[in-house]
Design a protein around this motif. Structure first.
Motif, PDB file in Angstrom:
ATOM      1  N   GLY A  69       0.778  -1.101   0.043  1.00  0.00           N
ATOM      2  CA  GLY A  69       0.045   0.080  -0.012  1.00  0.00           C
ATOM      3  C   GLY A  69       0.773   1.154  -0.040  1.00  0.00           C
ATOM      4  N   PRO A  70       0.240   2.425  -0.024  1.00  0.00           N
ATOM      5  CA  PRO A  70       0.985   3.671  -0.247  1.00  0.00           C
ATOM      6  C   PRO A  70       1.897   3.929   1.051  1.00  0.00           C
ATOM      7  CG  PRO A  70      -1.228   4.082  -1.087  1.00  0.00           C
ATOM      8  CD  PRO A  70      -1.174   2.667  -0.417  1.00  0.00           C
ATOM      9  N   GLY A  71       3.309   4.256   0.850  1.00  0.00           N
ATOM     10  CA  GLY A  71       3.995   4.426   1.975  1.00  0.00           C
ATOM     11  C   GLY A  71       4.805   3.223   2.781  1.00  0.00           C
ATOM     12  N   VAL A  72       4.235   1.972   2.392  1.00  0.00           N
ATOM     13  CA  VAL A  72       4.839   0.707   2.634  1.00  0.00           C
ATOM     14  C   VAL A  72       6.266   0.646   2.251  1.00  0.00           C
ATOM     15  CG1 VAL A  72       4.667  -1.878   2.918  1.00  0.00           C
ATOM     16  CG2 VAL A  72       2.616  -0.199   3.017  1.00  0.00           C
ATOM     17  N   GLU A  73       7.182   0.203   3.110  1.00  0.00           N
ATOM     18  CA  GLU A  73       8.434   0.009   2.608  1.00  0.00           C
ATOM     19  C   GLU A  73       8.590  -1.353   1.928  1.00  0.00           C
ATOM     20  OE1 GLU A  73      11.246   1.314   6.089  1.00  0.00           O
ATOM     21  OE2 GLU A  73       9.917  -0.100   6.763  1.00  0.00           O
ATOM     22  N   TYR A  74       9.333  -1.267   0.701  1.00  0.00           N
ATOM     23  CA  TYR A  74       9.514  -2.443  -0.088  1.00  0.00           C
ATOM     24  C   TYR A  74      10.149  -3.835   0.577  1.00  0.00           C
ATOM     25  CZ  TYR A  74       8.966   0.842  -3.809  1.00  0.00           C
ATOM     26  OH  TYR A  74       8.413   1.748  -4.846  1.00  0.00           O
ATOM     27  N   LYS A  75      10.741  -3.230   1.629  1.00  0.00           N
ATOM     28  CA  LYS A  75      11.618  -4.523   2.248  1.00  0.00           C
ATOM     29  C   LYS A  75      10.834  -5.278   3.053  1.00  0.00           C
ATOM     30  CE  LYS A  75      13.207  -1.677   6.277  1.00  0.00           C
ATOM     31  NZ  LYS A  75      14.235  -1.127   6.952  1.00  0.00           N
ATOM     32  N   LYS A  76       9.549  -4.981   3.314  1.00  0.00           N
ATOM     33  CA  LYS A  76       8.527  -5.683   4.071  1.00  0.00           C
ATOM     34  C   LYS A  76       8.303  -6.825   3.199  1.00  0.00           C
ATOM     35  CE  LYS A  76       6.812  -2.369   7.429  1.00  0.00           C
ATOM     36  NZ  LYS A  76       5.834  -1.594   7.987  1.00  0.00           N
ATOM     37  N   ILE A  77       8.098  -6.593   2.120  1.00  0.00           N
ATOM     38  CA  ILE A  77       7.831  -7.815   0.796  1.00  0.00           C
ATOM     39  C   ILE A  77       8.961  -8.777   1.192  1.00  0.00           C
ATOM     40  CG2 ILE A  77       7.973  -8.366  -1.398  1.00  0.00           C
ATOM     41  CD1 ILE A  77       6.743  -5.825  -2.099  1.00  0.00           C
ATOM     42  N   GLY A  78      10.215  -8.673   1.202  1.00  0.00           N
ATOM     43  CA  GLY A  78      11.274  -9.766   1.425  1.00  0.00           C
ATOM     44  C   GLY A  78      10.992 -10.379   2.634  1.00  0.00           C
ATOM     45  N   LYS A  79      10.630  -9.702   3.766  1.00  0.00           N
ATOM     46  CA  LYS A  79      10.716 -10.171   4.960  1.00  0.00           C
ATOM     47  C   LYS A  79       9.639 -11.231   5.224  1.00  0.00           C
ATOM     48  CE  LYS A  79      10.259  -9.344  10.106  1.00  0.00           C
ATOM     49  NZ  LYS A  79       9.330 -10.365  10.269  1.00  0.00           N
ATOM     50  N   ILE A  80       8.494 -10.999   4.582  1.00  0.00           N
ATOM     51  CA  ILE A  80       7.123 -11.544   4.748  1.00  0.00           C
ATOM     52  C   ILE A  80       7.298 -13.013   3.975  1.00  0.00           C
ATOM     53  CG2 ILE A  80       5.734 -10.691   2.932  1.00  0.00           C
ATOM     54  CD1 ILE A  80       3.311 -10.966   4.968  1.00  0.00           C
ATOM     55  N   ILE A  81       7.943 -12.911   2.903  1.00  0.00           N
ATOM     56  CA  ILE A  81       8.411 -14.119   2.159  1.00  0.00           C
ATOM     57  C   ILE A  81       9.404 -15.041   2.817  1.00  0.00           C
ATOM     58  CG2 ILE A  81       9.487 -14.969  -0.087  1.00  0.00           C
ATOM     59  CD1 ILE A  81       8.066 -12.485  -1.382  1.00  0.00           C
ATOM     60  N   HIS A  82      10.289 -14.278   3.066  1.00  0.00           N
ATOM     61  CA  HIS A  82      11.555 -14.973   3.829  1.00  0.00           C
ATOM     62  C   HIS A  82      11.117 -15.817   5.196  1.00  0.00           C
ATOM     63  CE1 HIS A  82      16.137 -14.985   3.785  1.00  0.00           C
ATOM     64  NE2 HIS A  82      15.787 -16.173   4.013  1.00  0.00           N
ATOM     65  N   ASP A  83      10.284 -15.087   5.948  1.00  0.00           N
ATOM     66  CA  ASP A  83       9.782 -15.562   7.016  1.00  0.00           C
ATOM     67  C   ASP A  83       8.974 -16.797   6.858  1.00  0.00           C
ATOM     68  OD1 ASP A  83      10.954 -13.799   8.517  1.00  0.00           O
ATOM     69  OD2 ASP A  83       9.027 -12.655   8.979  1.00  0.00           O
ATOM     70  N   LEU A  84       7.891 -16.776   5.938  1.00  0.00           N
ATOM     71  CA  LEU A  84       7.399 -18.150   5.443  1.00  0.00           C
ATOM     72  C   LEU A  84       8.174 -19.424   4.873  1.00  0.00           C
ATOM     73  CD1 LEU A  84       4.605 -19.265   5.260  1.00  0.00           C
ATOM     74  CD2 LEU A  84       4.360 -18.452   2.949  1.00  0.00           C
ATOM     75  N   ALA A  85       9.174 -18.893   4.171  1.00  0.00           N
ATOM     76  CA  ALA A  85      10.062 -19.853   3.417  1.00  0.00           C
ATOM     77  C   ALA A  85      10.961 -20.570   4.570  1.00  0.00           C
ATOM     78  CB  ALA A  85      10.910 -19.334   2.372  1.00  0.00           C
ATOM     79  N   ASP A  86      11.437 -19.779   5.571  1.00  0.00           N
ATOM     80  CA  ASP A  86      12.069 -20.322   6.742  1.00  0.00           C
ATOM     81  C   ASP A  86      11.351 -21.199   7.497  1.00  0.00           C
ATOM     82  OD1 ASP A  86      14.374 -18.953   6.159  1.00  0.00           O
ATOM     83  OD2 ASP A  86      14.350 -17.482   7.600  1.00  0.00           O
ATOM     84  N   LYS A  87       9.750 -20.908   7.823  1.00  0.00           N
ATOM     85  CA  LYS A  87       9.122 -21.806   8.288  1.00  0.00           C
ATOM     86  C   LYS A  87       8.956 -23.125   7.717  1.00  0.00           C
ATOM     87  CE  LYS A  87       4.238 -22.347   9.841  1.00  0.00           C
ATOM     88  NZ  LYS A  87       2.916 -21.475   9.731  1.00  0.00           N
ATOM     89  N   HIS A  88       9.015 -23.435   6.606  1.00  0.00           N
ATOM     90  CA  HIS A  88       8.979 -24.592   5.742  1.00  0.00           C
ATOM     91  C   HIS A  88      10.370 -24.914   5.290  1.00  0.00           C
ATOM     92  CE1 HIS A  88       4.424 -24.478   5.647  1.00  0.00           C
ATOM     93  NE2 HIS A  88       4.786 -23.259   5.490  1.00  0.00           N
ATOM     94  N   LYS A  89      11.357 -24.566   5.913  1.00  0.00           N
ATOM     95  CA  LYS A  89      12.865 -24.749   5.492  1.00  0.00           C
ATOM     96  C   LYS A  89      13.087 -24.751   3.964  1.00  0.00           C
ATOM     97  CE  LYS A  89      13.689 -27.473   9.792  1.00  0.00           C
ATOM     98  NZ  LYS A  89      12.559 -26.865  10.381  1.00  0.00           N
ATOM     99  N   TYR A  90      12.400 -23.822   3.323  1.00  0.00           N
ATOM    100  CA  TYR A  90      12.643 -23.442   1.910  1.00  0.00           C
ATOM    101  C   TYR A  90      13.869 -22.395   1.601  1.00  0.00           C
ATOM    102  CZ  TYR A  90       8.520 -26.502   0.848  1.00  0.00           C
ATOM    103  OH  TYR A  90       7.434 -27.294   0.844  1.00  0.00           O
ATOM    104  N   GLY A  91      14.610 -22.718   0.618  1.00  0.00           N
ATOM    105  CA  GLY A  91      15.475 -21.869   0.009  1.00  0.00           C
ATOM    106  C   GLY A  91      14.556 -20.592  -0.740  1.00  0.00           C
ATOM    107  N   VAL A  92      15.044 -19.351  -0.561  1.00  0.00           N
ATOM    108  CA  VAL A  92      14.583 -18.060  -1.267  1.00  0.00           C
ATOM    109  C   VAL A  92      15.837 -17.499  -2.266  1.00  0.00           C
ATOM    110  CG1 VAL A  92      13.875 -15.895  -1.352  1.00  0.00           C
ATOM    111  CG2 VAL A  92      13.288 -17.282   0.725  1.00  0.00           C
ATOM    112  N   VAL A  93      15.367 -17.810  -3.589  1.00  0.00           N
ATOM    113  CA  VAL A  93      16.502 -17.276  -4.521  1.00  0.00           C
ATOM    114  C   VAL A  93      16.671 -15.855  -4.666  1.00  0.00           C
ATOM    115  CG1 VAL A  93      16.923 -17.250  -7.008  1.00  0.00           C
ATOM    116  CG2 VAL A  93      15.676 -19.106  -6.241  1.00  0.00           C
ATOM    117  N   ARG A  94      17.819 -15.503  -4.425  1.00  0.00           N
ATOM    118  CA  ARG A  94      18.143 -14.050  -4.479  1.00  0.00           C
ATOM    119  C   ARG A  94      18.568 -13.415  -5.560  1.00  0.00           C
ATOM    120  NH1 ARG A  94      20.814 -13.134   1.551  1.00  0.00           N
ATOM    121  NH2 ARG A  94      19.677 -14.587   2.787  1.00  0.00           N
TER     122      ARG A  94
END
Length: 309
Positions: A200-225
């Motif tokens: 949404g307006p004003g949201v930091e882009y880095k929050k996208i990476g955090k929410i994706i990475h957090d879920l991947a970690d929960k399932h022990k998946y790698g995140v392509v960088r």
């Protein structure tokens, strides 16, 4: 998005010297290149992106894609067409069908709707869609390899309609897919949905990476960088660069801008190896990879997905 071949020195070690019949997980063979058919023609009346036939991928353009009312409507039109093509392509995924046959169908549908298939002629990319099977992370070139029962395949569609690109992808099941692959695909889709939900307006882009990475970690998946989301609109790739992993990059979302989010998750190694075609990227350990992508519009209420049917 194309990246440099900084890691491609691993290709001979990790790919070219492998046995062609090597079996992964006791089930599937390591992915190998097939034969690539000639480039398909586009009628002269179809408006083409400026980069076509330059043989140079233009890379990321500086500046955000922020639209007026007319631009938003054009983005909605290109996004809707891309979504329709993506879903149609998904219906073609069956054992025995080649990715080249999927490319032909996608090419024809885009042309019949008065649009141009954006990947065709982006640099030296020779086809109208990217088809990434099993361990292919992204940018797979459609070829003569028939799909096999149990495969997963990401189909990445971008159309150029009335001067605007709509960009989307989804990972589809071919026949009877095992639970391990299904879970990877489902979690990857969930990671995209969660990321869009916080935009949404004003949201930091880095929050996208955090929410994706957090879920991947929960399932022990790698995140392509090595591959990222990006601004999209009148140009194929623009600012911002959207990282899918935890990061400290600055920048905030702006009203009426459009960009993609396109996480790629892996069961094993997140490290990529590029084939000698300079496009196809696979996981170094041949573990499965899945991806989903939407183009979104930032609105006063959050985010509108432009690539939903």
């Amino acid at each position: 998005m194309q990246l440099s071949r900084t890691f491609s020195g691993l290709t001979d070690l990790l790919f070219n010297r492998r046995n062609e019949d090597e079996v992964i997980d006791g089930k599937r063979k390591r992915l190998r290149p097939g034969n690539v058919s000639p480039r398909r023609p586009v009628p002269d009346h179809i408006i083409k992106p400026p980069y076509v036939d330059s043989l140079k991928a233009p890379g990321i353009s500086s500046g955000l894609e922020v639209h007026d009312k007319k631009g938003i409507e054009c983005m909605r039109a290109s996004g809707k067409l891309a979504a329709r093509v993506r879903e149609y392509a998904g219906t073609l995924v069956k054992p025995g069908v080649t990715t080249d046959e999927i490319d032909e169908a996608v090419h024809n549908m885009i042309i019949e709707n008065g649009a141009y298939p954006s990947p065709l002629g982006y640099g030296d990319f020779p086809k109208s869609v990217c088809t990434s099977v099993n361990e292919c992370i992204c940018h797979g070139i459609p070829d003569s390899r028939p799909l096999e029962d149990g495969d997963i395949i990401n189909i990445d569609v971008t159309v150029y309609l009335n001067g605007y690109h709509g960009d989307t992808s989804a990972t589809f099941f071919c026949g009877n897919v095992d639970d391990k692959a299904k879970k990877l695909v489902e979690v990857t889709k969930e990671s995209l949905d969660r990321a869009i939900s916080i935009c949404g307006p004003g949201v930091e882009y880095k929050k996208i990476g955090k929410i994706i990475h957090d879920l991947a970690d929960k399932h022990k998946y790698g995140v392509v960088r090595h591959f990222v989301g990006h601004g999209v609109g009148s140009v194929f790739h623009a600012d911002p660069v959207v990282l899918h992993f935890r990061n400290n990059e600055t920048g905030r979302m702006v009203l009426n801008q459009t960009f993609t989010i396109e996480p790629m998750l892996t069961i094993g190694s997140r490290n990529p190896v590029m084939w000698d075609d300079n496009w196809t990227v696979v996981t170094e350990d041949a573990s499965l990879s899945a991806q989903f992508e939407h183009t979104i519009l930032i609105t006063k209420d959050g985010a509108e997905i432009l690539t939903n049917c």
